[in-house]
Design an enzyme around this catalytic site. Structure first.
Site, PDB file in Angstrom:
ATOM      1  N   MET A   1       0.851  -1.179   0.000  1.00  7.83           N
ATOM      2  CA  MET A   1       0.000   0.000   0.000  1.00  7.83           C
ATOM      3  C   MET A   1       0.883   1.223   0.000  1.00  7.83           C
ATOM      4  O   MET A   1       1.864   1.290   0.726  1.00  7.83           O
ATOM      5  CB  MET A   1      -0.878   0.005   1.236  1.00  7.83           C
ATOM      6  CG  MET A   1      -1.729   1.247   1.355  1.00  7.83           C
ATOM      7  SD  MET A   1      -2.789   1.485  -0.042  1.00  7.83           S
ATOM      8  CE  MET A   1      -3.658  -0.074  -0.021  1.00  7.83           C
ATOM      9  N   CYS A   2       0.544   2.172  -0.800  1.00  8.93           N
ATOM     10  CA  CYS A   2       1.324   3.406  -0.882  1.00  8.93           C
ATOM     11  C   CYS A   2       0.395   4.599  -1.032  1.00  8.93           C
ATOM     12  O   CYS A   2      -0.755   4.463  -1.427  1.00  8.93           O
ATOM     13  CB  CYS A   2       2.279   3.362  -2.075  1.00  8.93           C
ATOM     14  SG  CYS A   2       3.433   1.977  -2.026  1.00  8.93           S
ATOM     15  N   GLY A   3       0.944   5.755  -0.718  1.00 14.80           N
ATOM     16  CA  GLY A   3       0.287   7.009  -1.047  1.00 14.80           C
ATOM     17  C   GLY A   3       1.020   7.612  -2.218  1.00 14.80           C
ATOM     18  O   GLY A   3       2.226   7.904  -2.121  1.00 14.80           O
TER      19      GLY A   3
END
Length: 643
Positions: A1-3
């Site tokens: 998961m990343c922004g």
């Protein structure tokens, strides 16, 4: 998961070398392990790329990544299949390697057509001054866009900020395909043109009409200076799942066990169906494909070093790497049971069970002292966690938080213990007071739910946020102690109801329009799941630096279920608690589960009782006034809290 985020400006006076502080804070919450920014400037435009990584596989790879030709890549996804990624490899690096070797548009579309797993991405192709971006077929990863200053700037981001008005509104990038913007052309023409490369199946349907409808819908929601057009070469992405089987039975559809509706429902009721050889084979095939989907989602993450044989039984200090949003209902029970098949046995599994308190109670003074004594035994919840509400729950849980999902959750825990007694099941009771709900909705949750804005979005979004945070009480035979789940992966059962006729509207449609109407309802539910659920849930869960994973929406699971005629998935001539999601109930029986296999569908907002906390006279589809409340004071506080 990343922004991931890319801010583009076509005007020097509107360009900033830094993101706004509140947007940067929101992105960092999604990706706490690495943060990096990269600037790309041209005569005609400037791009600021910002990447924030939650490390889950391979070597930690800071984003954005760039190559010697000036290409830039931001990736928020997981490659579970379709493209080979070894256990020690990082999928961001693998995807960028393939992208950098693509010679034309067709190669890029071919690459993304192969990927199985959730994703959103932003890719700057320097040679063509092109910005590519999009979401996977189901929209399992959030991506928003924001156009401002009459086309002089725009922004793409995994998460937005608190909107102060209609003009500041972020919108979800539709999961209709991949988009491309010619940045050089925009700066010259002064209008933003989005070229769409749509998803397309090879079923011989009216793809041209569908594409035109999609373009019309997307354009209607955008500012007038933003144009959406089909790509000139008429290229497309290949849909990753087979079309829904819409076939109808040749004879009149009737239940094979008409006496069931008149008999008490028991486990033996379901076992009657499994005496049919074909049914039993189909159910086993379903278990197999769903089990593989769960396996991919629980093994693809870093773990502690393997324990020596003498240490295997010392599980009290072992960290749970995987959590399940757990109501004790059929969806979460099957997911938990299958996770147990693949997660190492010496590793606990966190079961996150949320309940909302409708009436405040007096808190026994002596409990807080007891809680402090237990502090060293387990990690304390975050400061945001309402100790008063949780303490009251632990002191007298039967009175204040005995909501339906808590009751079924505890019953489900007993079933899982019986099915797998050697596993440590951490049943985490997450208790939320009205004061805590209102405070954190205002300061943290409302902007995550937006741009969705209904009462239903508010209820589910808030419930999922508190559940996935995992701050509560670990309840054992010895009592309750504070606990904060640190599992980075959160499994959720979303997708089961949409595909297996789990909602009451499925039954209503069947009663009025038969199996043909039921097929159409299922197709509609699956078609809108990206805009109705998944972007919101991704933003809400990721706010805790955790990743949502959806086994029921694995491409192979969806393809298998799509291939079956509808009557092999559900039988709505049968009563609630057996007819809806019939194939899943039969799978539960085969997995050794008992009472949970017969529980009727209960929506999360009602099971957790969040829908009863504030207003009882609202409709789910009403716009929620609580999501529109803006507090500049709270926004200032929020900027300081990026932990």
């Amino acid at each position: 998961m990343c922004g991931i985020c890319c801010a583009v400006s076509f005007s020097v006076e509107h360009f900033s070398k830094d993101l706004k502080e509140d947007l940067l804070c929101n992105l960092k919450r999604r990706g706490p392990n690495s943060s990096k920014q990269l600037l790309r400037s041209s005569v005609n435009y400037q791009c600021l790329f910002s990447g924030h990584v939650l490390h889950l596989r391979g070597v930690l790879t800071a984003q954005p990544v760039e190559d010697e030709r000036g290409n830039v890549f931001l990736w928020n996804g997981e490659v579970f299949s379709g493209i080979k990624v070894e256990a020690e490899e990082n999928d961001t690096q693998i995807m960028f390697h393939y992208l950098s070797s693509c010679k034309n548009e067709s190669d890029i579309l071919s690459l993304f057509s192969k990927v199985q797993g959730p994703w959103s991405f932003i890719y700057y192709q320097a040679s063509s001054h092109s910005l590519w971006f999009g979401r996977d077929f189901f929209g399992r990863r959030s991506l928003l866009w924001h156009f401002s200053n009459l086309g002089k700037s725009f922004c793409l981001s995994s998460v937005g900020t608190q909107a102060s008005g209609v003009a500041d509104q972020w919108q979800e990038v539709p999961a209709s395909g991949i988009f491309r913007i010619d940045l050089k052309s925009v700066s010259i023409s002064q209008s933003v043109v989005l070229k769409l490369y749509p998803w397309k199946c090879n079923s011989g349907g009216d793809d041209i009409r569908e594409c035109v409808n999609s373009l019309t819908e997307i354009s209607a929601a955008l500012p007038t200076f933003v144009l959406v057009a089909a790509n000139e070469a008429k290229l497309y992405l290949k849909e990753p799942v087979v079309p829904l089987n819409m076939v109808l039975p040749q004879a009149a559809f009737e239940t094979h066990c008409s006496s069931i509706s008149r008999s008490p429902l028991t486990r033996e009721t379901l076992q009657v169906f499994l005496t049919d050889r074909h049914t039993k084979e189909v159910v086993q095939q379903f278990i197999d494909v769903l089990s593989i989907a769960v396996k991919r989602r629980v093994l693809c993450l870093p773990r502690d070093e393997k324990l020596t044989p003498g240490e295997v039984l010392k599980t009290s200090n072992r960290k749970a790497n995987v959590a399940v949003l757990f109501s004790g209902g059929i969806d979460s029970m099957v997911i938990a049971a299958l996770a147990d098949h693949h997660i190492p046995l010496d590793e606990p599994i966190d079961l996150l069970n949320v309940a909302f308190m409708t009436k405040e109670k007096t808190i026994p003074v002596n409990f807080n002292k007891k809680g402090r004594k237990q502090k060293n035994h387990c990690e304390m919840p975050s400061e945001e966690f309402s100790g008063s509400a949780a303490a009251a729950a632990a002191a007298s849980p039967g009175e204040q938080f005995s909501v339906p999902d808590r009751v079924t959750g505890r019953a489900g825990l007993k079933e899982l213990h019986a099915a797998s007694p050697s596993r440590t099941w951490n049943f985490v009771e997450i208790n939320v007071s009205l004061e805590e709900l209102q405070r954190l909705r205002r300061t943290r949750i409302s902007h995550l739910i937006q741009p969705l804005d209904t009462v239903l979005d508010d209820s589910i979004g808030c419930a999922v946020w508190f559940a996935s945070r995992g701050a509560g009480w670990l309840v054992t035979q010895d009592g309750a102690q504070p606990y904060h789940s640190r599992a980075k992966v959160v499994l959720t059962g979303i997708g089961a109801d949409e595909q297996l006729a789990g909602y009451s509207r499925h039954r209503a449609r069947f009663l009025t329009h038969g199996l043909e109407g039921l097929n159409e309802e299922i197709a509609m539910e699956l078609g809108r799941i990206s805009s109705r659920n998944l972007g919101r849930d991704d933003r809400v869960i990721s706010d805790h630096g955790k990743e949502a994973r959806f086994p029921f929406l694995d491409e192979n699971v969806v393809s298998f279920l799509n291939s079956l005629p509808v009557w092999e998935k559900a039988n709505l001539t049968l009563p609630r608690g057996i007819g809806e999601k019939l194939i899943l109930r039969l799978a539960a029986v085969e997995l050794g589960l008992t009472a949970s296999a017969l529980l009727p569908k209960r929506a999360m907002q009602f099971g957790s009782r969040i829908a009863k906390m504030e207003k009882n006279n609202e409709k789910a589809s009403d716009k929620c006034e609580r999501l529109q409340i803006i507090s500049l004071e709270n926004l200032s506080v929020e900027k300081l809290d990026i932990s």
